[in-house]
Design an enzyme around this catalytic site. Sequence first.
Site, mmCIF file in Angstrom:
data_model
loop_
_atom_site.group_PDB
_atom_site.id
_atom_site.type_symbol
_atom_site.label_atom_id
_atom_site.label_comp_id
_atom_site.label_asym_id
_atom_site.label_seq_id
_atom_site.Cartn_x
_atom_site.Cartn_y
_atom_site.Cartn_z
ATOM 1 N N HIS A 1 12.953 -26.908 -28.318
ATOM 2 C CA HIS A 1 13.889 -25.828 -28.636
ATOM 3 C C HIS A 1 13.188 -24.575 -29.139
ATOM 4 C CE1 HIS A 1 13.818 -27.861 -32.697
ATOM 5 N NE2 HIS A 1 13.823 -26.596 -33.108
ATOM 6 N N SER B 1 9.921 -26.107 -37.212
ATOM 7 C CA SER B 1 10.084 -26.817 -35.949
ATOM 8 C C SER B 1 8.852 -26.601 -35.086
ATOM 9 C CB SER B 1 11.317 -26.304 -35.194
ATOM 10 O OG SER B 1 12.507 -26.759 -35.764
#
Length: 318
Positions: A161, A275
């Site tokens: 992502h 992330s």
Amino acid sequence: MKYKTVYLALLLSTSSSFAADVLMKEKAIFVDQFAITPYTESSSNIEKTNVKREALSTISTTPDGSQYINLATDEDLRIFKSALDKVRTSALTEQELSALVGYMPGSPVEENEITPSNVHGSDGRTRVQYTTVSPYRNIGRISSGCTGVLVGPKHVLTAGHCIAPGNGTWINNLTFSAGQNGYSKPFGTQSYTRVLTTPGWFYDSDPSLDYGMIILKSAPHNGWNGYGIYAGNGTYTVTGYPSDKPFGQMWGMSGRTTSDTSHIYYSLDTYGGQSGSGIMDSGNNVRGIHAYGSANQNFGTKIDLTIFNKIKEWVASY
């Protein structure tokens, strides 16, 4: 029996049966946005039970919008599933499998400089003050607001992502700054020649396939971290660029982990921006990719045999 099954898996990891990239008719769609971590209540519904074609395939794009697909064939899927079933039924522990398969070593740089750090605030994270030494020089900030880690000279492993929202589009104008420290970028900023992920993440936001890679135009320096199959529950470290800290600062924390077949779980303090951080063992080898947080715990994509082979293929091919 154990060595036989692992030998079959090793044959797969060096297999050249995968088809070449095929240019797609559809041009890539780029979106101008920061990566947003998908919200996850819990991980109970994202357990990976078997290998799907999407896990063995690759979709990628270049900056000009040329989009490529590399689909695993029915025979690829059959062979891999057969070997994986043999590995699973051989009663190997994660530690045994990891040790027997081995890992892809990094290329650390020898330094005499110490790497002190400071603790700020009451959370458990520690700021990395000296980001130009190993292994921190191999960690970098991605312009989408994420973290990535070099696992090859020009190969940045990150969360899926962080490069693609999971809806059939790509994030525009990605760059990588190794060892960024505040506004200082000691190794400069590199743009990319190609970004890659799995079709399962790209089209369907499959959390078990939330990982990808950025291939840089040039190597930031001459170092990178090793990577390998998750070596079993234990102490690991997650280091990256949390957005709740001053811009561009690198922070990390170590602690105990647990796992299931798809993910690694921990109570380490993380925040948006981390992330794509590598979940690293004590030797700084990447064993997973941090990707999610929930009300109960944080977790990331676990590098299993399938993902290990895919990362190895990407590093060797691009």
